[in-house]
Write a protein that holds these residues in place. Sequence first.
Motif, PDB file in Angstrom:
ATOM      1  N   ILE A 142       1.364  -1.411  -0.335  1.00  0.00           N
ATOM      2  CA  ILE A 142       0.103  -0.351   0.286  1.00  0.00           C
ATOM      3  C   ILE A 142       0.743   1.276  -0.283  1.00  0.00           C
ATOM      4  N   GLN A 143       0.946   1.691  -1.228  1.00  0.00           N
ATOM      5  CA  GLN A 143       1.987   3.710  -0.996  1.00  0.00           C
ATOM      6  C   GLN A 143       0.848   4.510  -1.786  1.00  0.00           C
ATOM      7  N   PRO A 144      -0.014   5.062  -1.158  1.00  0.00           N
ATOM      8  CA  PRO A 144      -0.227   6.194  -1.245  1.00  0.00           C
ATOM      9  C   PRO A 144       0.340   7.335  -2.467  1.00  0.00           C
ATOM     10  N   TRP A 145       1.762   7.552  -2.458  1.00  0.00           N
ATOM     11  CA  TRP A 145       2.728   9.052  -2.502  1.00  0.00           C
ATOM     12  C   TRP A 145       2.918   7.780  -4.210  1.00  0.00           C
ATOM     13  N   ARG A 146       2.620   8.881  -4.854  1.00  0.00           N
ATOM     14  CA  ARG A 146       3.069   7.955  -6.511  1.00  0.00           C
ATOM     15  C   ARG A 146       4.354   8.285  -6.637  1.00  0.00           C
ATOM     16  N   GLY A 188     -11.739  18.439 -11.172  1.00  0.00           N
ATOM     17  CA  GLY A 188     -11.238  16.594 -12.211  1.00  0.00           C
ATOM     18  C   GLY A 188      -9.688  16.694 -10.982  1.00  0.00           C
ATOM     19  N   PHE A 189      -9.743  15.605 -10.419  1.00  0.00           N
ATOM     20  CA  PHE A 189      -8.750  14.964  -9.660  1.00  0.00           C
ATOM     21  C   PHE A 189      -7.942  14.173 -10.189  1.00  0.00           C
ATOM     22  N   HIS A 190      -6.888  14.294 -10.574  1.00  0.00           N
ATOM     23  CA  HIS A 190      -5.025  14.097 -10.782  1.00  0.00           C
ATOM     24  C   HIS A 190      -4.252  13.352 -10.140  1.00  0.00           C
ATOM     25  N   TRP A 191      -3.814  11.868  -9.870  1.00  0.00           N
ATOM     26  CA  TRP A 191      -3.657  11.650  -9.326  1.00  0.00           C
ATOM     27  C   TRP A 191      -1.726  11.475 -10.059  1.00  0.00           C
ATOM     28  N   GLN A 192      -0.949  12.544  -9.663  1.00  0.00           N
ATOM     29  CA  GLN A 192       0.402  12.010 -10.435  1.00  0.00           C
ATOM     30  C   GLN A 192       1.375  13.141  -9.819  1.00  0.00           C
ATOM     31  N   ASP A 193       2.398  13.091 -10.471  1.00  0.00           N
ATOM     32  CA  ASP A 193       3.862  12.998  -9.964  1.00  0.00           C
ATOM     33  C   ASP A 193       4.168  14.204 -10.782  1.00  0.00           C
ATOM     34  N   LEU A 194       4.213  15.745 -10.980  1.00  0.00           N
ATOM     35  CA  LEU A 194       4.337  16.568 -11.363  1.00  0.00           C
ATOM     36  C   LEU A 194       5.393  17.370 -11.820  1.00  0.00           C
ATOM     37  N   THR A 195       6.691  16.485 -10.803  1.00  0.00           N
ATOM     38  CA  THR A 195       7.944  16.846 -11.794  1.00  0.00           C
ATOM     39  C   THR A 195       8.529  15.358 -12.178  1.00  0.00           C
ATOM     40  N   PHE A 219      -1.234  23.301  -8.475  1.00  0.00           N
ATOM     41  CA  PHE A 219      -0.462  22.134  -8.476  1.00  0.00           C
ATOM     42  C   PHE A 219      -0.123  21.482  -7.329  1.00  0.00           C
ATOM     43  N   GLY A 220      -0.422  20.964  -7.004  1.00  0.00           N
ATOM     44  CA  GLY A 220      -0.063  20.016  -5.393  1.00  0.00           C
ATOM     45  C   GLY A 220      -1.072  20.548  -4.552  1.00  0.00           C
ATOM     46  N   TYR A 264      -4.253  18.440  -8.690  1.00  0.00           N
ATOM     47  CA  TYR A 264      -3.195  18.124  -8.979  1.00  0.00           C
ATOM     48  C   TYR A 264      -2.755  17.060  -7.815  1.00  0.00           C
ATOM     49  N   GLU A 265      -2.267  15.773  -7.899  1.00  0.00           N
ATOM     50  CA  GLU A 265      -1.779  15.685  -6.467  1.00  0.00           C
ATOM     51  C   GLU A 265      -0.971  14.527  -6.159  1.00  0.00           C
ATOM     52  N   ALA A 266       0.168  14.290  -5.394  1.00  0.00           N
ATOM     53  CA  ALA A 266       0.831  12.894  -5.124  1.00  0.00           C
ATOM     54  C   ALA A 266       0.725  11.963  -4.134  1.00  0.00           C
ATOM     55  N   ASP A 267       0.156  12.876  -3.586  1.00  0.00           N
ATOM     56  CA  ASP A 267      -0.711  11.827  -2.329  1.00  0.00           C
ATOM     57  C   ASP A 267      -2.321  11.172  -1.899  1.00  0.00           C
ATOM     58  N   TYR A 268      -1.951  10.394  -2.759  1.00  0.00           N
ATOM     59  CA  TYR A 268      -3.642  10.290  -3.332  1.00  0.00           C
ATOM     60  C   TYR A 268      -4.199   9.724  -2.332  1.00  0.00           C
ATOM     61  N   ASP A 269      -4.723   9.741  -0.672  1.00  0.00           N
ATOM     62  CA  ASP A 269      -4.947   9.712   0.249  1.00  0.00           C
ATOM     63  C   ASP A 269      -5.533  11.358   0.477  1.00  0.00           C
TER      64      ASP A 269
END
Length: 334
Positions: A43-47, A245-252, A197-198, A221-226
């Motif tokens: 279980i890893q919510p951090w993208r 709209g909700f996007h689970w992404q690592d913008l880096t 962003f974030g 846009y957020e890297a933390d799924y939770d």
Amino acid sequence: MKTPLFLPFTQEILPVPQTGEHLIAYGLQEVPETGWQPHLEIIQPWRPDYLKLSQAGFNTLPQVQEGQTYDGGLLLLDKHRKRNENRLLHLLMAVKAGGRVVVCGDKVSGAASLRKWAGQFVPAADSLSKNHAIVFWLRVPEKLDKSILAQRQNTGTRIDNRFETLPGMFSHGRIDTGSALLTRFMPDILEGAVADFGAGWGYLSACALENCPDITALDLYEADYDALQVARRNLANIPSSVLPGFHWQDLTREQPHQCYDTIISNPPFHEGRAADVSLGQAFIRCAARALKPNGKLLLVANRHLPYETILADCFRHSEHLAQENGFKIILAQP
């Protein structure tokens, strides 16, 4: 450095999983030995860590599957005490009677105190230490009142009786001072298609929906799924013709698939426990690529963070709109 979490298995203190046995694992950031592949549900919510683990071939999910049971559990602690407690409680509920839960952490993550805290439910069977880390393990007893465990889980903190926040998230239990400062400038600047962003648990986006009548679309846009799921709930009851709209992404590493008229951001500047200015710089580069030709980036940052050089490299024009309480508000245009 490899985590000592697996040390009890490599030292043959605990038996390795057998064929058909499955363990649930929280907190893993580094890829385990390949022999663990058939046995782990991570279980890893951090993208960024999710991508690393899943691309290595491990079964990795952003959140738990409710109702599933496991033969054992693993927990690598982080610096957030309440989140560690919640995860340990879930493992005690999800692992079958007789199964082991193995926990690893250092002094900063409070491993010793968590072991003592866990003793009120299940006493630790044994432990070992290496490289300033403690590894301890518990055996789930046949008789364990799981209703008590469920009652002890931390359900988070509500802000102003409207915003939900959970342990481990940025700005848990409070509105970030920099974000609050940024909202003062949003109504006059935000228009058209907007991206956050974030986005965290959704504070800036909520304020945008409520106070910025000129926006026509909003993407978070957020890297933390939770955090993103909490943002979804926090925005659900805001009356607006704009559907976020909700996007689970690592913008880096992952670029948005469309361009925007305005981007708002309170970018992160920590990777784990260490300050890392490159995170904010990556957000700024990403924003420059994701803005329409006449678009605007509205940014808040700690005053000491050196973003001016990257802003000059990526944007035709940038200016400071305010500097207050250790923060700076920057408006940039390509």
